[in-house]
Scaffold this motif. Sequence first.
Motif, PDB file in Angstrom:
ATOM      1  N   LYS A 148       3.411  10.379   2.286  1.00  0.00           N
ATOM      2  CA  LYS A 148       3.413  11.835   2.329  1.00  0.00           C
ATOM      3  C   LYS A 148       4.793  12.366   2.690  1.00  0.00           C
ATOM      4  O   LYS A 148       5.315  13.304   2.064  1.00  0.00           O
ATOM      5  CB  LYS A 148       2.387  12.314   3.363  1.00  0.00           C
ATOM      6  N   ASP A 149       5.392  11.768   3.716  1.00  0.00           N
ATOM      7  CA  ASP A 149       6.701  12.231   4.177  1.00  0.00           C
ATOM      8  C   ASP A 149       7.769  11.978   3.121  1.00  0.00           C
ATOM      9  O   ASP A 149       8.669  12.802   2.920  1.00  0.00           O
ATOM     10  CB  ASP A 149       7.051  11.533   5.486  1.00  0.00           C
ATOM     11  N   THR A 150       7.692  10.853   2.443  1.00  0.00           N
ATOM     12  CA  THR A 150       8.688  10.522   1.423  1.00  0.00           C
ATOM     13  C   THR A 150       8.647  11.521   0.277  1.00  0.00           C
ATOM     14  O   THR A 150       9.693  11.994  -0.196  1.00  0.00           O
ATOM     15  CB  THR A 150       8.455   9.099   0.899  1.00  0.00           C
ATOM     16  N   VAL A 151       7.469  11.850  -0.193  1.00  0.00           N
ATOM     17  CA  VAL A 151       7.352  12.807  -1.298  1.00  0.00           C
ATOM     18  C   VAL A 151       7.803  14.194  -0.850  1.00  0.00           C
ATOM     19  O   VAL A 151       8.412  14.935  -1.633  1.00  0.00           O
ATOM     20  CB  VAL A 151       5.907  12.833  -1.826  1.00  0.00           C
ATOM     21  N   SER A 201      -3.921   1.270   5.280  1.00  0.00           N
ATOM     22  CA  SER A 201      -2.814   1.408   6.220  1.00  0.00           C
ATOM     23  C   SER A 201      -2.523   2.878   6.510  1.00  0.00           C
ATOM     24  O   SER A 201      -2.233   3.661   5.595  1.00  0.00           O
ATOM     25  CB  SER A 201      -1.560   0.730   5.660  1.00  0.00           C
ATOM     26  N   SER A 202      -2.595   3.260   7.783  1.00  0.00           N
ATOM     27  CA  SER A 202      -2.246   4.621   8.181  1.00  0.00           C
ATOM     28  C   SER A 202      -0.745   4.858   8.045  1.00  0.00           C
ATOM     29  O   SER A 202      -0.307   5.957   7.678  1.00  0.00           O
ATOM     30  CB  SER A 202      -2.686   4.882   9.621  1.00  0.00           C
ATOM     31  N   LEU A 203       0.054   3.846   8.344  1.00  0.00           N
ATOM     32  CA  LEU A 203       1.507   3.986   8.235  1.00  0.00           C
ATOM     33  C   LEU A 203       1.919   4.222   6.792  1.00  0.00           C
ATOM     34  O   LEU A 203       2.781   5.063   6.512  1.00  0.00           O
ATOM     35  CB  LEU A 203       2.192   2.738   8.790  1.00  0.00           C
ATOM     36  N   ALA A 204       1.316   3.485   5.859  1.00  0.00           N
ATOM     37  CA  ALA A 204       1.638   3.682   4.446  1.00  0.00           C
ATOM     38  C   ALA A 204       1.255   5.081   3.995  1.00  0.00           C
ATOM     39  O   ALA A 204       1.996   5.732   3.235  1.00  0.00           O
ATOM     40  CB  ALA A 204       0.919   2.628   3.602  1.00  0.00           C
ATOM     41  N   VAL A 218       0.479  10.070  -4.253  1.00  0.00           N
ATOM     42  CA  VAL A 218       0.932  11.348  -3.727  1.00  0.00           C
ATOM     43  C   VAL A 218       1.898  12.028  -4.693  1.00  0.00           C
ATOM     44  O   VAL A 218       1.857  13.253  -4.878  1.00  0.00           O
ATOM     45  CB  VAL A 218       1.583  11.161  -2.342  1.00  0.00           C
ATOM     46  N   GLY A 219       2.767  11.228  -5.323  1.00  0.00           N
ATOM     47  CA  GLY A 219       3.668  11.811  -6.314  1.00  0.00           C
ATOM     48  C   GLY A 219       2.917  12.424  -7.482  1.00  0.00           C
ATOM     49  O   GLY A 219       3.271  13.507  -7.976  1.00  0.00           O
ATOM     50  N   LYS A 220       1.862  11.757  -7.915  1.00  0.00           N
ATOM     51  CA  LYS A 220       1.046  12.291  -9.001  1.00  0.00           C
ATOM     52  C   LYS A 220       0.344  13.572  -8.562  1.00  0.00           C
ATOM     53  O   LYS A 220       0.253  14.543  -9.329  1.00  0.00           O
ATOM     54  CB  LYS A 220       0.022  11.232  -9.410  1.00  0.00           C
ATOM     55  N   GLN A 221      -0.135  13.598  -7.335  1.00  0.00           N
ATOM     56  CA  GLN A 221      -0.773  14.814  -6.832  1.00  0.00           C
ATOM     57  C   GLN A 221       0.210  15.961  -6.743  1.00  0.00           C
ATOM     58  O   GLN A 221      -0.121  17.111  -7.057  1.00  0.00           O
ATOM     59  CB  GLN A 221      -1.395  14.542  -5.459  1.00  0.00           C
ATOM     60  N   GLN A 260       0.825  -1.201   0.000  1.00  0.00           N
ATOM     61  CA  GLN A 260       0.000   0.000   0.000  1.00  0.00           C
ATOM     62  C   GLN A 260       0.866   1.261   0.000  1.00  0.00           C
ATOM     63  O   GLN A 260       0.486   2.285  -0.580  1.00  0.00           O
ATOM     64  CB  GLN A 260      -0.926   0.007   1.218  1.00  0.00           C
ATOM     65  N   TYR A 261       2.036   1.176   0.637  1.00  0.00           N
ATOM     66  CA  TYR A 261       2.956   2.313   0.611  1.00  0.00           C
ATOM     67  C   TYR A 261       3.361   2.645  -0.822  1.00  0.00           C
ATOM     68  O   TYR A 261       3.432   3.821  -1.205  1.00  0.00           O
ATOM     69  CB  TYR A 261       4.187   1.994   1.452  1.00  0.00           C
ATOM     70  N   LYS A 262       3.570   1.639  -1.635  1.00  0.00           N
ATOM     71  CA  LYS A 262       3.907   1.872  -3.037  1.00  0.00           C
ATOM     72  C   LYS A 262       2.744   2.521  -3.771  1.00  0.00           C
ATOM     73  O   LYS A 262       2.931   3.440  -4.577  1.00  0.00           O
ATOM     74  CB  LYS A 262       4.294   0.552  -3.703  1.00  0.00           C
TER      75      LYS A 262
END
Length: 1103
Positions: A944-947, A936-939, A860-863, A852-854
């Motif tokens: 968000k943080d990764t982007v 998943s809340s963690l994903a 998010v990257g698209k947004q 789900q993180y992927k």
Amino acid sequence: MNKRDKIKKHDFVVTIIVVLFICTLGPQLVSCQKNAGDGGSSGTGLEDIVAKEMYRGLSSYTNVFKATIKKELGYCIVDVDADWDGAFNFTKDLTFLSMCAQEMKGDISQRMCTSGEIEAYARSFAAGDKSAGSGRTKANFLKPNKNCNLSSWVNGCEPGWGCKANDKVDVNNQKKEIPVRSVDCKPCCEGFFCPRGITCMIPCPLGSYCPRGELNKTSGICAPYRYQLPPGKANHSCGGADIWADITSSSEVFCSAGSYCPSTIVKNPCSRGYYCRTGSTAQERCFKLASCEPKSANQNITAYGLLVFAGLCFMLIIIYNCSDQVLATRERRQAKSRERAAASVRETQAREKWKSAKDIAKKHATGLQSQLSRTFSRKKTNKMPDFKGALPPMGAGAKAKKKDKNDLSKIINDIEQDPDSQEGFNVQIGDKNVKKQAPRGKALHTQSQIFKYAYGQIEKEKAMQEQNKNLTFSGVISMASDIDIRKRPTIEVAFKDLTLTLKGKNKHLLRCVTGKLHPGRVSAVMGPSGAGKTTFLSALTGKAAGCHTTGQVLVNGQESSIRSFKRIIGFVPQDDIVHGNLTVEENLWFSARCRLSADLPKEEKVLVVERVIESLGLQAIRDSLVGTVEQRGISGGQRKRVNVGLEMVMEPSLLILDEPTSGLDSSSSQLLLRALRREALEGVNICMVLHQPSYTLFKMFDDFILLAKGGLTVYHGPVNKVEEYFSGMGIVVPDRVNPPDYYIDILEGILKPSASSGVTHKQLPVRWMLHNGYPVPMDMLQLIEGMSTPSGTIPTQGGRNPNAKLTAAPSFAGELWQDVKCNVEMKRDNLQLNFLASNDLSNRNTPGSFQQYKYFLGRVGKQRLREARTQAVDFLILLLAGVCLGTLAKVSDESFGATGYTYTVIAVSLLSKIAALRSFSLDKLHYWRESASGMSSLAYFLSKDTVDHFSTLIKPLVYLSMFYFFNNPRSSFTDNYFVLLCLVYCVTGIAYVLAIFLEPGPAQLWSVLLPVVLTLLATYENEEDSTYVAFLSDLCYTKWALEAFVISNAKRYSGVWLISRCGALNSYGYDLKHWYQCLGLLVVTGIISRMLAFFCMITFQKK
């Protein structure tokens, strides 16, 4: 970290540095004398002897002061050898030592300060600083001593002069005694300084310019110094330098800007193409594009800043204008890929399953067509003989083959000939048992449904033939209803005496609701405002926080938590919570990937999404952005259908909708309800809240739940029997009046039932209880008898004394306590709802957190790419801030850049926080919906943080591209970048906490105030409050960032700047060894704040 407690005044320690510097000069002074002698001077031998004697005397200083320096000056000296070499390594030019030795005729060692004099000078200098108070002007004379006091004041006591010791100085003497110096007083040698009130010499450090002073007859000052000739001494002339301290107190000693001093007695102007900062020992070459005129104090590298500015602007403009085109091209490629995958699935399934059908037909070729005619045709046939498992000969059915071709074969042939046909079809099956399981009256409009039904029947037949070899083909089809390839689990929800009472207020939101929601049926919940319709849905899904729940809720006949089935339960909220910066297909595809079974092939997921898009009529807008408040997208009705589609693509077993038709016209509402009825035909249990549906829409429902005010049930049963039920009570719907509207008007009290009915709108819930044999609450028994209170209100409790109303009302403190208790219980319920995980009974394995993180990362990257214009504006504001602060807030040498860096910390913190607030503030509703569905809340948080790490890396570069090149500090670009990188990472994490915990308005206010207040606290310098303020400032991230900036700049200052560096670091409370510690604290703060933000995100959710 804070050195104020160790050293109150820096001058004493600074003077000790001078002593230790002199200690290291012993061998160099010897070599100096030798080199001077090699030059052919007549006093060479004497000079060498004097230098050796001086070294022997100075070498004893090491044991006296070395331990003290290591203990007290470790905060400003990291590499002792490097700093001392930078200040007192005179091996490149020994001229000033040779000249002084010749001038003093070999007694230079008898004129150098001893350890006792150095200590007296240091203590007196510190006392003079203290007497200066809070002002910046310091006393540069010593307290009275053996040589300079009220009774004895020789010429050597004057500034710039020194005397020879009366007696020979014992170089091995460890006692800190001041020798008597009153003979042969002379001006101080060039390259040395002689303070006022002491009669010995100290060498000037590298980077200083200490020539012999010249009298300015106009002002009477010995230029370039600040002291005057003593009055009444006509033979007294200007001497050498009189002080070496920080840049503020002794700026005249520092080699001036625009010049460089290779030795302490030579000053040369900078050449063209070179620049010389204050205190330079050599000129530095300018960059190619930099403009450096003669005597330039700094190189003008604004051209590089303008080039970087132009390049960044060009890049941002490209991103600003081309992000949409890049995404559109990428989406077209992905759409073509999905279309090819779907077409491949259709062709493969059709080929393989049709081949299986042919194989079955070949095995039972004898009499197959006649058997098919008897099975699928509506025409009644004559009595057939019992073949006991064997098929009849082919000849008997040859005629029927041409006449009655079965519907299933025709459908399959039509699909094979025209796989792109969009026409619906109706399946007519003659067998009675099969007809019960067939989709009665159902028009399947998508190819995926056609394949699923048509080829599914053949696969079922094949599976049964493996188990029953002797069965006929019709027998296989008759038993096929017991086998399904991929069937949704069904959920039946039964509730008995369901009552919800608001905690702390004893108010019923829902009361004595009993009924059942059946799979495969569409139920409508209606009622006037305040009837508890949405509360009823919340109670069914287990989300009624802050309420005391009684009664039973059974799921599939068992009393288990309905949250255990959340992976196969869809909940459509009243608000259209859809990502506006994604297209319709992207929203649906993301929901399908995260919520469908992980082992379901991608091709099957594509078909599921396609089916939902076609059933909801979204084909024309599948590639259109949903739209936001700022950017117009699809219409409101289409957005509502997308909101429903987000739950349909996950193939739920129970689908609950809160007012899905609000804001839709009649045709859109019917289109939506048709799609939901198709879902119900596949066994989905559907329940929705409606307001004023049309008569046509009302008749499309299977069951009808009518609630009265107070959450009481008035009717719960089939739609086609509701009018019959109310007619039995004398409530007849007039002609051309919509039944639900009429009933709701009665419950609102707008219309009154006819007098012949003998009931009032308040008695309708009681009539329903009596009709079904449900127990009636005690406080409603009066309604059975037709009794009512004078006020017309129903008592909340039965059997109470009527005089109870005279009881005194609770006090203000009691009401306040009840409210506080209610809020605490509600918070506790929310925490339990978020953290107490129930056992999963849905039997669906959705993708894990990593997978789900992927998915989240791609979304998010698209947004972010579609929000590139907003990002470009953020970068542009940072560029402008860098230009303004780089131009106005110069990094001065006196403060080692503390002022300019202070503004930098405030500006970067503020701008980075404001930008980071958008990451979570705008998506709270989306997260609450997705987390409630089991995502998943963690994903979500990590994506968000990764982007945002991209902005974390770019923002320091954007800011420094202007600030650094317009300001040009001594620290390196790399050091400044790493400090800013850690600062942005830290403040971004803090912004996450503010965005999640607070509403957008207060979060923005705190983002502005926090860096300003913390910076003021970190730079507060009131000694009276130093204990508490110092402790608080050490906890501020602004203090760590500012310290790292100042350290990275201060360590570039050496030589004559050593005292200024130690003094500034001491006054600020900084330590050169804490650079990595400050960066580490910033990073750790960023990590901790992110952990706190994640905790707040999963804890403080709005329900």
